[in-house]
Design a protein around this motif. Structure first.
Motif, PDB file in Angstrom:
ATOM      1  N   HIS A 191       0.853  -1.189   0.000  1.00 42.72           N
ATOM      2  CA  HIS A 191       0.000   0.000   0.000  1.00 42.72           C
ATOM      3  C   HIS A 191       0.888   1.239   0.000  1.00 42.72           C
ATOM      4  CE1 HIS A 191      -3.458  -2.535   1.050  1.00 42.72           C
ATOM      5  NE2 HIS A 191      -2.638  -3.129   1.912  1.00 42.72           N
ATOM      6  N   LYS A 192       0.465   2.244  -0.751  1.00 38.99           N
ATOM      7  CA  LYS A 192       1.157   3.529  -0.791  1.00 38.99           C
ATOM      8  C   LYS A 192       0.128   4.633  -0.630  1.00 38.99           C
ATOM      9  CE  LYS A 192       4.181   1.037  -3.683  1.00 38.99           C
ATOM     10  NZ  LYS A 192       4.278   0.404  -5.011  1.00 38.99           N
ATOM     11  N   VAL A 193       0.252   5.416   0.428  1.00 37.74           N
ATOM     12  CA  VAL A 193      -0.697   6.485   0.724  1.00 37.74           C
ATOM     13  C   VAL A 193       0.060   7.808   0.596  1.00 37.74           C
ATOM     14  CG1 VAL A 193      -2.291   7.437   2.417  1.00 37.74           C
ATOM     15  CG2 VAL A 193      -1.964   4.958   2.278  1.00 37.74           C
ATOM     16  N   VAL A 194      -0.463   8.693  -0.250  1.00 36.88           N
ATOM     17  CA  VAL A 194       0.279   9.880  -0.661  1.00 36.88           C
ATOM     18  C   VAL A 194      -0.620  11.108  -0.554  1.00 36.88           C
ATOM     19  CG1 VAL A 194       1.507  10.959  -2.595  1.00 36.88           C
ATOM     20  CG2 VAL A 194       1.603   8.473  -2.285  1.00 36.88           C
ATOM     21  N   ILE A 195      -0.039  12.234  -0.101  1.00 36.92           N
ATOM     22  CA  ILE A 195      -0.715  13.523  -0.190  1.00 36.92           C
ATOM     23  C   ILE A 195       0.163  14.479  -0.992  1.00 36.92           C
ATOM     24  CG2 ILE A 195      -1.871  13.153   2.027  1.00 36.92           C
ATOM     25  CD1 ILE A 195      -0.009  15.372   3.185  1.00 36.92           C
ATOM     26  N   ALA A 196      -0.389  15.623  -1.352  1.00 35.13           N
ATOM     27  CA  ALA A 196       0.382  16.667  -2.023  1.00 35.13           C
ATOM     28  C   ALA A 196       0.986  17.597  -0.988  1.00 35.13           C
ATOM     29  CB  ALA A 196      -0.506  17.452  -2.989  1.00 35.13           C
ATOM     30  N   GLY A 197       1.923  18.426  -1.462  1.00 32.82           N
ATOM     31  CA  GLY A 197       2.509  19.464  -0.626  1.00 32.82           C
ATOM     32  C   GLY A 197       2.543  20.780  -1.367  1.00 32.82           C
ATOM     33  N   ASN A 198       3.161  21.771  -0.780  1.00 30.98           N
ATOM     34  CA  ASN A 198       3.113  23.117  -1.356  1.00 30.98           C
ATOM     35  C   ASN A 198       3.866  23.235  -2.682  1.00 30.98           C
ATOM     36  OD1 ASN A 198       5.335  22.955   0.801  1.00 30.98           O
ATOM     37  ND2 ASN A 198       5.979  24.763  -0.354  1.00 30.98           N
ATOM     38  N   HIS A 199       4.772  22.307  -2.977  1.00 23.31           N
ATOM     39  CA  HIS A 199       5.459  22.322  -4.275  1.00 23.31           C
ATOM     40  C   HIS A 199       4.651  21.645  -5.377  1.00 23.31           C
ATOM     41  CE1 HIS A 199       9.731  23.737  -3.562  1.00 23.31           C
ATOM     42  NE2 HIS A 199       9.228  23.732  -2.333  1.00 23.31           N
ATOM     43  N   ASP A 200       3.646  20.878  -5.024  1.00 22.56           N
ATOM     44  CA  ASP A 200       2.943  20.029  -5.994  1.00 22.56           C
ATOM     45  C   ASP A 200       1.772  20.766  -6.644  1.00 22.56           C
ATOM     46  OD1 ASP A 200       4.734  17.955  -5.318  1.00 22.56           O
ATOM     47  OD2 ASP A 200       3.474  17.361  -3.627  1.00 22.56           O
ATOM     48  N   HIS A 201       2.098  21.821  -7.385  1.00 18.64           N
ATOM     49  CA  HIS A 201       1.090  22.744  -7.916  1.00 18.64           C
ATOM     50  C   HIS A 201       0.016  22.066  -8.745  1.00 18.64           C
ATOM     51  CE1 HIS A 201       2.813  26.609  -6.708  1.00 18.64           C
ATOM     52  NE2 HIS A 201       4.004  26.118  -6.985  1.00 18.64           N
ATOM     53  N   ALA A 202       0.365  21.072  -9.544  1.00 21.40           N
ATOM     54  CA  ALA A 202      -0.602  20.499 -10.479  1.00 21.40           C
ATOM     55  C   ALA A 202      -1.799  19.881  -9.770  1.00 21.40           C
ATOM     56  CB  ALA A 202       0.073  19.459 -11.372  1.00 21.40           C
ATOM     57  N   PHE A 203      -1.625  19.423  -8.536  1.00 21.20           N
ATOM     58  CA  PHE A 203      -2.765  18.860  -7.815  1.00 21.20           C
ATOM     59  C   PHE A 203      -3.798  19.930  -7.482  1.00 21.20           C
ATOM     60  CE2 PHE A 203       0.290  15.451  -6.915  1.00 21.20           C
ATOM     61  CZ  PHE A 203      -0.492  14.347  -7.208  1.00 21.20           C
ATOM     62  N   GLU A 204      -3.380  21.184  -7.423  1.00 22.70           N
ATOM     63  CA  GLU A 204      -4.307  22.280  -7.169  1.00 22.70           C
ATOM     64  C   GLU A 204      -4.775  22.917  -8.475  1.00 22.70           C
ATOM     65  OE1 GLU A 204      -4.670  25.587  -3.719  1.00 22.70           O
ATOM     66  OE2 GLU A 204      -2.801  25.647  -4.843  1.00 22.70           O
ATOM     67  N   ARG A 205      -3.882  23.059  -9.453  1.00 17.69           N
ATOM     68  CA  ARG A 205      -4.212  23.748 -10.698  1.00 17.69           C
ATOM     69  C   ARG A 205      -4.911  22.846 -11.715  1.00 17.69           C
ATOM     70  NH1 ARG A 205       1.715  26.655 -11.452  1.00 17.69           N
ATOM     71  NH2 ARG A 205       1.480  28.223  -9.787  1.00 17.69           N
ATOM     72  N   SER A 206      -4.506  21.581 -11.758  1.00 21.41           N
ATOM     73  CA  SER A 206      -5.069  20.613 -12.711  1.00 21.41           C
ATOM     74  C   SER A 206      -5.384  19.319 -11.975  1.00 21.41           C
ATOM     75  CB  SER A 206      -4.078  20.343 -13.851  1.00 21.41           C
ATOM     76  OG  SER A 206      -3.672  21.529 -14.473  1.00 21.41           O
ATOM     77  N   PRO A 207      -6.323  19.370 -11.022  1.00 18.25           N
ATOM     78  CA  PRO A 207      -6.503  18.232 -10.125  1.00 18.25           C
ATOM     79  C   PRO A 207      -6.910  16.940 -10.811  1.00 18.25           C
ATOM     80  CG  PRO A 207      -8.255  19.858  -9.832  1.00 18.25           C
ATOM     81  CD  PRO A 207      -7.207  20.503 -10.682  1.00 18.25           C
ATOM     82  N   LEU A 208      -7.753  17.007 -11.821  1.00 20.73           N
ATOM     83  CA  LEU A 208      -8.172  15.775 -12.486  1.00 20.73           C
ATOM     84  C   LEU A 208      -7.006  15.122 -13.207  1.00 20.73           C
ATOM     85  CD1 LEU A 208     -11.675  16.792 -13.903  1.00 20.73           C
ATOM     86  CD2 LEU A 208     -11.149  15.505 -11.818  1.00 20.73           C
ATOM     87  N   ASP A 209      -6.201  15.927 -13.894  1.00 23.95           N
ATOM     88  CA  ASP A 209      -5.043  15.382 -14.609  1.00 23.95           C
ATOM     89  C   ASP A 209      -4.018  14.811 -13.634  1.00 23.95           C
ATOM     90  OD1 ASP A 209      -6.101  16.121 -17.080  1.00 23.95           O
ATOM     91  OD2 ASP A 209      -5.134  18.090 -17.027  1.00 23.95           O
TER      92      ASP A 209
END
Length: 205
Positions: free
Chosen positions: A52-70
């Motif tokens: 199992h791998k459980v992952v969140i985003a951080g402040n550097h991971d812009h694409a998760f906020e700007r292009s969340p579906l992609d």
């Protein structure tokens, strides 16, 4: 259950990762947050042997906020959590990427009510809490000696009482401590100079 905790890898994925049941990544998979960087980080995560791998985003991971579906579409072989809960063999995980406003990076919120509203969503029965940033006063001291963690997150913890709280963000505060029944883990892999020299932290539940 053995947790292998890492965070703030920033695309620097050339370090040994011990075996375990669940790999937990506390955000900042990337340096600049592009979809290409996220795809490369995912390929590395997918290559690791953990069930199992459980992952969140951080402040550097812009694409998760700007292009969340992609961005989410690229994470097909891991469990990505964004203000969400997930259970593994009865152990309840909850992940959230938000932190007090920090320049113009991703997942910024103002200190106070805005962040308190985010932490209010965390279920009381959370066993493993994963946030990108630390609570105020716990493994949150920067090189100047200032505590920069989130006060609202600190104030929410007596209600949640997680068994383990994994985070990163403050590279120079890497380490772990136990307090009031919770094991706190600042799992920042990169040093202040963005060198991946701080080893993964293993937690046995």
């Amino acid at each position: 259950m053995r947790l292998v905790c890492i965070s703030d890898t920033h695309g620097r994925h050339d370090f040994p990762v011990p075996e375990g049941d669940v790999l937990v990544h506390g955000g900042d998979l990337t340096a600049g947050g592009s979809l290409d960087e996220i795809a490369k980080a995912h390929a590395w995560l997918a290559s690791l042997p953990h069930a199992h791998k459980v992952v969140i985003a951080g402040n550097h991971d812009h694409a998760f906020e700007r292009s969340p579906l992609d961005a989410r579409a690229l994470m097909r072989d891991v469990t990505y959590l964004e203000d969400e809960a997930y259970a593994i063999d009865g152990v309840r995980f909850y992940g959230s990427p938000w932190q007090p406003r920090f320049f113009d990076w991703a997942f910024n919120l103002d200190r106070g009510p805005a962040l308190a509203a985010v932490w209010a969503k965390i279920p009381d029965d959370t066993d493993v809490l994963i946030t990108h940033g630390p609570p105020h006063g716990i493994l949150d001291v920067i090189h100047s000696g200032e505590h920069v963690g989130c006060e609202a997150l600190r104030d929410a913890l007596p209600r949640i009482r997680p068994r383990v709280h994994v985070f990163g963000h403050i590279h120079e505060a890497y380490g772990e401590l136990a307090r009031d029944g919770t094991r706190y883990v600042n799992a920042s892999t990169c040093t202040l100079r963005y060198e991946p020299h701080q080893p993964p932290i293993v937690v046995d539940l």
